[in-house]
Design a protein around this motif. Structure first.
Motif, PDB file in Angstrom:
ATOM      1  N   ILE A  10     -19.462  -7.301 -32.167  1.00  0.00           N
ATOM      2  CA  ILE A  10     -20.819  -7.905 -32.117  1.00  0.00           C
ATOM      3  C   ILE A  10     -21.590  -7.281 -33.457  1.00  0.00           C
ATOM      4  CG2 ILE A  10     -23.150  -7.447 -30.718  1.00  0.00           C
ATOM      5  CD1 ILE A  10     -21.153  -7.063 -27.916  1.00  0.00           C
ATOM      6  N   VAL A  11     -21.286  -6.139 -33.885  1.00  0.00           N
ATOM      7  CA  VAL A  11     -22.142  -5.729 -35.056  1.00  0.00           C
ATOM      8  C   VAL A  11     -21.516  -6.385 -36.224  1.00  0.00           C
ATOM      9  CG1 VAL A  11     -22.341  -3.764 -36.461  1.00  0.00           C
ATOM     10  CG2 VAL A  11     -22.577  -3.231 -34.016  1.00  0.00           C
ATOM     11  N   ALA A  12     -20.474  -6.650 -36.191  1.00  0.00           N
ATOM     12  CA  ALA A  12     -19.638  -7.479 -37.295  1.00  0.00           C
ATOM     13  C   ALA A  12     -20.347  -8.959 -37.417  1.00  0.00           C
ATOM     14  CB  ALA A  12     -18.476  -7.529 -37.243  1.00  0.00           C
ATOM     15  N   ALA A  13     -20.619  -9.590 -36.084  1.00  0.00           N
ATOM     16  CA  ALA A  13     -21.207 -10.822 -36.127  1.00  0.00           C
ATOM     17  C   ALA A  13     -22.883 -10.674 -36.255  1.00  0.00           C
ATOM     18  CB  ALA A  13     -21.015 -11.424 -34.768  1.00  0.00           C
ATOM     19  N   ALA A  14     -23.379  -9.551 -36.133  1.00  0.00           N
ATOM     20  CA  ALA A  14     -24.822  -9.585 -36.272  1.00  0.00           C
ATOM     21  C   ALA A  14     -25.301  -9.241 -37.616  1.00  0.00           C
ATOM     22  CB  ALA A  14     -25.507  -8.323 -35.286  1.00  0.00           C
ATOM     23  N   LEU A  15     -24.329  -8.501 -38.385  1.00  0.00           N
ATOM     24  CA  LEU A  15     -24.826  -8.065 -39.781  1.00  0.00           C
ATOM     25  C   LEU A  15     -25.223  -9.225 -40.610  1.00  0.00           C
ATOM     26  CD1 LEU A  15     -22.412  -4.947 -40.447  1.00  0.00           C
ATOM     27  CD2 LEU A  15     -24.773  -4.993 -40.454  1.00  0.00           C
ATOM     28  N   PRO A  16     -24.294 -10.317 -40.986  1.00  0.00           N
ATOM     29  CA  PRO A  16     -24.676 -11.360 -41.756  1.00  0.00           C
ATOM     30  C   PRO A  16     -26.143 -12.072 -41.263  1.00  0.00           C
ATOM     31  CG  PRO A  16     -22.479 -11.868 -40.850  1.00  0.00           C
ATOM     32  CD  PRO A  16     -22.948 -10.500 -40.323  1.00  0.00           C
ATOM     33  N   LEU A  17     -26.316 -12.171 -39.949  1.00  0.00           N
ATOM     34  CA  LEU A  17     -27.200 -12.916 -39.371  1.00  0.00           C
ATOM     35  C   LEU A  17     -28.609 -11.893 -39.390  1.00  0.00           C
ATOM     36  CD1 LEU A  17     -25.835 -14.108 -35.994  1.00  0.00           C
ATOM     37  CD2 LEU A  17     -26.447 -15.578 -37.972  1.00  0.00           C
ATOM     38  N   LEU A  18     -28.315 -10.709 -39.366  1.00  0.00           N
ATOM     39  CA  LEU A  18     -29.489  -9.753 -39.870  1.00  0.00           C
ATOM     40  C   LEU A  18     -30.039  -9.954 -41.207  1.00  0.00           C
ATOM     41  CD1 LEU A  18     -31.067  -7.638 -38.563  1.00  0.00           C
ATOM     42  CD2 LEU A  18     -29.575  -5.882 -39.078  1.00  0.00           C
ATOM     43  N   GLN A  28     -29.391 -14.153 -28.597  1.00  0.00           N
ATOM     44  CA  GLN A  28     -28.472 -15.541 -28.573  1.00  0.00           C
ATOM     45  C   GLN A  28     -27.741 -15.935 -29.508  1.00  0.00           C
ATOM     46  OE1 GLN A  28     -30.990 -18.806 -27.218  1.00  0.00           O
ATOM     47  NE2 GLN A  28     -29.246 -19.844 -26.293  1.00  0.00           N
ATOM     48  N   GLN A  29     -28.473 -15.853 -30.898  1.00  0.00           N
ATOM     49  CA  GLN A  29     -27.634 -16.196 -32.194  1.00  0.00           C
ATOM     50  C   GLN A  29     -26.727 -15.548 -32.514  1.00  0.00           C
ATOM     51  OE1 GLN A  29     -31.340 -15.969 -34.331  1.00  0.00           O
ATOM     52  NE2 GLN A  29     -30.997 -17.690 -35.509  1.00  0.00           N
ATOM     53  N   ILE A  30     -26.644 -13.943 -31.966  1.00  0.00           N
ATOM     54  CA  ILE A  30     -25.638 -12.871 -32.363  1.00  0.00           C
ATOM     55  C   ILE A  30     -24.427 -13.304 -31.362  1.00  0.00           C
ATOM     56  CG2 ILE A  30     -24.847 -10.579 -32.098  1.00  0.00           C
ATOM     57  CD1 ILE A  30     -27.913 -10.007 -33.217  1.00  0.00           C
ATOM     58  N   ALA A  31     -24.636 -13.729 -30.276  1.00  0.00           N
ATOM     59  CA  ALA A  31     -23.771 -13.830 -29.150  1.00  0.00           C
ATOM     60  C   ALA A  31     -23.113 -15.177 -29.425  1.00  0.00           C
ATOM     61  CB  ALA A  31     -24.474 -14.126 -27.847  1.00  0.00           C
ATOM     62  N   LYS A  32     -23.948 -16.248 -30.144  1.00  0.00           N
ATOM     63  CA  LYS A  32     -23.060 -17.371 -30.399  1.00  0.00           C
ATOM     64  C   LYS A  32     -22.120 -17.333 -31.563  1.00  0.00           C
ATOM     65  CE  LYS A  32     -24.063 -22.313 -32.080  1.00  0.00           C
ATOM     66  NZ  LYS A  32     -24.935 -23.393 -32.469  1.00  0.00           N
ATOM     67  N   ALA A  33     -22.509 -16.353 -32.531  1.00  0.00           N
ATOM     68  CA  ALA A  33     -21.766 -16.022 -33.849  1.00  0.00           C
ATOM     69  C   ALA A  33     -20.540 -15.162 -33.538  1.00  0.00           C
ATOM     70  CB  ALA A  33     -22.537 -15.317 -34.834  1.00  0.00           C
ATOM     71  N   ALA A  34     -20.675 -14.460 -32.548  1.00  0.00           N
ATOM     72  CA  ALA A  34     -19.619 -13.406 -31.778  1.00  0.00           C
ATOM     73  C   ALA A  34     -18.653 -14.176 -30.995  1.00  0.00           C
ATOM     74  CB  ALA A  34     -20.092 -12.333 -31.060  1.00  0.00           C
ATOM     75  N   ALA A  54     -27.115   0.057 -34.395  1.00  0.00           N
ATOM     76  CA  ALA A  54     -25.564   0.285 -34.817  1.00  0.00           C
ATOM     77  C   ALA A  54     -25.434  -0.687 -35.995  1.00  0.00           C
ATOM     78  CB  ALA A  54     -24.913  -0.356 -33.580  1.00  0.00           C
ATOM     79  N   CYS A  55     -26.066  -1.705 -36.482  1.00  0.00           N
ATOM     80  CA  CYS A  55     -26.167  -2.423 -37.651  1.00  0.00           C
ATOM     81  C   CYS A  55     -26.305  -1.648 -38.474  1.00  0.00           C
ATOM     82  CB  CYS A  55     -26.925  -3.700 -37.490  1.00  0.00           C
ATOM     83  SG  CYS A  55     -26.328  -4.768 -36.355  1.00  0.00           S
ATOM     84  N   MET A  56     -27.574  -0.870 -38.463  1.00  0.00           N
ATOM     85  CA  MET A  56     -27.980   0.045 -39.449  1.00  0.00           C
ATOM     86  C   MET A  56     -26.855   1.115 -39.887  1.00  0.00           C
ATOM     87  SD  MET A  56     -30.672   1.190 -41.699  1.00  0.00           S
ATOM     88  CE  MET A  56     -32.215   1.315 -40.922  1.00  0.00           C
ATOM     89  N   ALA A  57     -26.266   1.771 -38.962  1.00  0.00           N
ATOM     90  CA  ALA A  57     -25.395   2.661 -39.195  1.00  0.00           C
ATOM     91  C   ALA A  57     -23.963   1.945 -39.989  1.00  0.00           C
ATOM     92  CB  ALA A  57     -24.758   3.296 -37.526  1.00  0.00           C
ATOM     93  N   ALA A  58     -23.680   0.711 -39.277  1.00  0.00           N
ATOM     94  CA  ALA A  58     -22.535   0.399 -40.162  1.00  0.00           C
ATOM     95  C   ALA A  58     -22.801  -0.235 -41.438  1.00  0.00           C
ATOM     96  CB  ALA A  58     -22.200  -1.156 -39.240  1.00  0.00           C
ATOM     97  N   ALA A  59     -24.033  -0.642 -41.708  1.00  0.00           N
ATOM     98  CA  ALA A  59     -24.303  -0.865 -43.043  1.00  0.00           C
ATOM     99  C   ALA A  59     -24.456   0.313 -44.128  1.00  0.00           C
ATOM    100  CB  ALA A  59     -25.696  -1.527 -43.332  1.00  0.00           C
ATOM    101  N   LEU A  60     -24.680   1.541 -43.506  1.00  0.00           N
ATOM    102  CA  LEU A  60     -24.610   2.858 -44.420  1.00  0.00           C
ATOM    103  C   LEU A  60     -23.324   3.263 -44.645  1.00  0.00           C
ATOM    104  CD1 LEU A  60     -27.741   4.451 -42.843  1.00  0.00           C
ATOM    105  CD2 LEU A  60     -27.585   3.367 -45.300  1.00  0.00           C
TER     106      LEU A  60
END
Length: 192
Positions: A10-18, A28-34, A54-60
């Motif tokens: 989920i985080v991997a799908a969310a990062l580019p969208l973020l 909803q956009q994140i769910a669709k991408a995932a 979780a996205c912030m932690a992954a980016a760091l």
């Protein structure tokens, strides 16, 4: 898929969208991408804020960048190795900055998930040292031809890379590597 793997997906799908939409990105956009239902996000995360943490932690995290740096072939010319390293590190810094900017734009400043304690500082220092060691490895094959110890040159190179956005705009990677390797004085014109 384990719960941790689901969260990572989920985080991997969310990062580019973020990065693209900022914190206004919808679950909803994140769910669709995932490729999952939106309810699955809320089984993995308590709320959108926890997902942003979780996205912030992954980016760091820089483990994927270190793996890319370790994959740079040492049989390439030094300029090619450093260009590849600079490109990799620049992409990481851009992504990290975009995610942090998006999370901060949402009014979040690390209240949860990204601690501002001594442990976080230690993690940052460890990440910096691992990055320096990766650059040392890239310089090592040319140690005998370099004027300074590779340990010092790694610090200079990273300083140039991290400071590449100056008053007049961003310095192209090729220019940064050229100046790092050959200096600023044109040998044909001489210096005063």
């Amino acid at each position: 898929m384990s719960p941790d793997e689901g969260r990572e997906m989920i985080v991997a799908a969310a990062l580019p969208l973020l990065v693209e939409h900022g914190a206004a990105v919808s679950t909803q956009q994140i769910a669709k991408a995932a490729g999952i239902g939106e309810a699955t996000i809320f089984r993995a995360f308590a709320d959108k804020d926890e997902l942003l943490d979780a996205c912030m932690a992954a980016a760091l995290r820089n483990d994927h960048v270190l793996a890319e740096l370790d994959a740079v072939p040492l049989d390439q010319p030094l300029a090619a190795r450093l260009t590849e390293a600079a490109t990799t590190l620049h992409a990481y810094l851009e992504r990290m900055g975009a995610v942090i900017g998006a999370v901060h734009a949402a009014g979040r400043r690390g209240e949860r998930g990204v601690p501002r304690d001594r442990t976080a500082t230690g993690d940052r220092a460890d990440a910096t040292e691992h990055t320096r060691q990766a650059v040392i490895r890239l310089l090592e094959p040319d140690r005998a031809a370099l004027r300074l110890p590779v340990e010092n040159l790694a610090v200079v190179f990273l300083g140039m890379l991290f400071g590449r956005r100056g008053l007049g705009g961003e310095i192209p990677t090729e220019t940064l590597v050229d100046v790092f390797l050959h200096g600023v004085v044109d040998g044909r014109a001489g210096a005063r």
